[in-house]
Motif scaffolding. Structure first.
Motif, PDB file in Angstrom:
ATOM      1  N   ALA A  80       2.747   8.371  15.001  1.00 37.72           N
ATOM      2  CA  ALA A  80       2.073   9.381  14.193  1.00 37.72           C
ATOM      3  C   ALA A  80       2.170   9.006  12.717  1.00 37.72           C
ATOM      4  O   ALA A  80       3.152   8.412  12.278  1.00 37.72           O
ATOM      5  CB  ALA A  80       2.709  10.742  14.437  1.00 37.72           C
ATOM      6  N   PRO A  81       1.167   9.362  11.932  1.00 39.38           N
ATOM      7  CA  PRO A  81       1.195   9.041  10.501  1.00 39.38           C
ATOM      8  C   PRO A  81       2.356   9.736   9.787  1.00 39.38           C
ATOM      9  O   PRO A  81       2.716  10.859  10.123  1.00 39.38           O
ATOM     10  CB  PRO A  81      -0.136   9.577   9.980  1.00 39.38           C
ATOM     11  CG  PRO A  81      -0.918  10.033  11.137  1.00 39.38           C
ATOM     12  CD  PRO A  81      -0.033  10.073  12.324  1.00 39.38           C
ATOM     13  N   GLU A  82       2.915   9.034   8.812  1.00 41.53           N
ATOM     14  CA  GLU A  82       3.992   9.560   7.983  1.00 41.53           C
ATOM     15  C   GLU A  82       3.616   9.361   6.522  1.00 41.53           C
ATOM     16  O   GLU A  82       2.857   8.439   6.200  1.00 41.53           O
ATOM     17  CB  GLU A  82       5.295   8.809   8.258  1.00 41.53           C
ATOM     18  CG  GLU A  82       5.771   8.882   9.684  1.00 41.53           C
ATOM     19  CD  GLU A  82       6.945   7.946   9.946  1.00 41.53           C
ATOM     20  OE1 GLU A  82       7.489   7.361   8.981  1.00 41.53           O
ATOM     21  OE2 GLU A  82       7.309   7.793  11.108  1.00 41.53           O
ATOM     22  N   LEU A  83       4.153  10.187   5.649  1.00 40.97           N
ATOM     23  CA  LEU A  83       3.931  10.000   4.214  1.00 40.97           C
ATOM     24  C   LEU A  83       4.643   8.747   3.734  1.00 40.97           C
ATOM     25  O   LEU A  83       5.736   8.421   4.205  1.00 40.97           O
ATOM     26  CB  LEU A  83       4.458  11.193   3.432  1.00 40.97           C
ATOM     27  CG  LEU A  83       3.671  12.483   3.526  1.00 40.97           C
ATOM     28  CD1 LEU A  83       4.351  13.561   2.700  1.00 40.97           C
ATOM     29  CD2 LEU A  83       2.247  12.298   3.079  1.00 40.97           C
ATOM     30  N   ALA A  84       4.026   8.061   2.776  1.00 45.15           N
ATOM     31  CA  ALA A  84       4.622   6.850   2.215  1.00 45.15           C
ATOM     32  C   ALA A  84       4.098   6.659   0.794  1.00 45.15           C
ATOM     33  O   ALA A  84       3.235   7.411   0.329  1.00 45.15           O
ATOM     34  CB  ALA A  84       4.267   5.646   3.079  1.00 45.15           C
ATOM     35  N   GLN A  85       4.612   5.653   0.124  1.00 41.01           N
ATOM     36  CA  GLN A  85       4.151   5.245  -1.197  1.00 41.01           C
ATOM     37  C   GLN A  85       3.791   3.768  -1.124  1.00 41.01           C
ATOM     38  O   GLN A  85       4.521   2.979  -0.538  1.00 41.01           O
ATOM     39  CB  GLN A  85       5.250   5.436  -2.246  1.00 41.01           C
ATOM     40  CG  GLN A  85       5.591   6.859  -2.549  1.00 41.01           C
ATOM     41  CD  GLN A  85       4.551   7.519  -3.432  1.00 41.01           C
ATOM     42  OE1 GLN A  85       3.971   6.902  -4.313  1.00 41.01           O
ATOM     43  NE2 GLN A  85       4.299   8.789  -3.182  1.00 41.01           N
ATOM     44  N   TYR A  86       2.672   3.423  -1.719  1.00 41.33           N
ATOM     45  CA  TYR A  86       2.275   2.021  -1.826  1.00 41.33           C
ATOM     46  C   TYR A  86       1.865   1.792  -3.277  1.00 41.33           C
ATOM     47  O   TYR A  86       0.854   2.335  -3.724  1.00 41.33           O
ATOM     48  CB  TYR A  86       1.132   1.692  -0.863  1.00 41.33           C
ATOM     49  CG  TYR A  86       0.685   0.261  -0.950  1.00 41.33           C
ATOM     50  CD1 TYR A  86       1.456  -0.747  -0.401  1.00 41.33           C
ATOM     51  CD2 TYR A  86      -0.482  -0.083  -1.608  1.00 41.33           C
ATOM     52  CE1 TYR A  86       1.066  -2.072  -0.495  1.00 41.33           C
ATOM     53  CE2 TYR A  86      -0.884  -1.398  -1.706  1.00 41.33           C
ATOM     54  CZ  TYR A  86      -0.107  -2.392  -1.153  1.00 41.33           C
ATOM     55  OH  TYR A  86      -0.498  -3.704  -1.259  1.00 41.33           O
ATOM     56  N   HIS A  87       2.665   1.041  -4.016  1.00 39.57           N
ATOM     57  CA  HIS A  87       2.431   0.791  -5.446  1.00 39.57           C
ATOM     58  C   HIS A  87       2.170   2.093  -6.188  1.00 39.57           C
ATOM     59  O   HIS A  87       1.150   2.248  -6.869  1.00 39.57           O
ATOM     60  CB  HIS A  87       1.280  -0.195  -5.655  1.00 39.57           C
ATOM     61  CG  HIS A  87       1.589  -1.567  -5.153  1.00 39.57           C
ATOM     62  ND1 HIS A  87       2.357  -2.446  -5.859  1.00 39.57           N
ATOM     63  CD2 HIS A  87       1.254  -2.197  -4.004  1.00 39.57           C
ATOM     64  CE1 HIS A  87       2.473  -3.573  -5.172  1.00 39.57           C
ATOM     65  NE2 HIS A  87       1.809  -3.448  -4.044  1.00 39.57           N
TER      66      HIS A  87
END
Length: 87
Positions: free
Chosen positions: A37-44
């Motif tokens: 399932a999708p999870e929150l993340a940070q990319y740059h």
């Protein structure tokens, strides 16, 4: 393997967290056996979602990033863009 995806939300009252919790999701590619399932993340420094991919065969990450079709189903999602694939 983790796939980071940017999600454009068309409704100001809906958060990315709500999309992650409520959306339908799929990833189409013959090398991918299952996804989490999708999870929150940070990319740059950009808020995004991350999908954890479970492969049934090895594949070049650049090829998988280019060929994989990501489907996120939610009434407030206007667009989805693949950002990065991390082995």
């Amino acid at each position: 393997m983790k796939l980071f995806i940017a999600v454009e939300i068309s409704d100001d009252d809906v958060t990315l967290q709500e999309v992650a919790e409520q959306c339908g999701y799929d990833l189409k590619h013959p090398a991918v056996h299952d996804i989490s399932a999708p999870e929150l993340a940070q990319y740059h420094d950009e808020a995004c979602l991350v999908l954890r991919l479970h492969l049934q065969q090895s594949i070049d990450t650049a090829q998988l990033l280019e060929e994989a079709q990501v489907l996120i189903s939610h009434p407030s999602v206007a667009a989805v863009r693949k950002l990065w694939l991390e082995a």
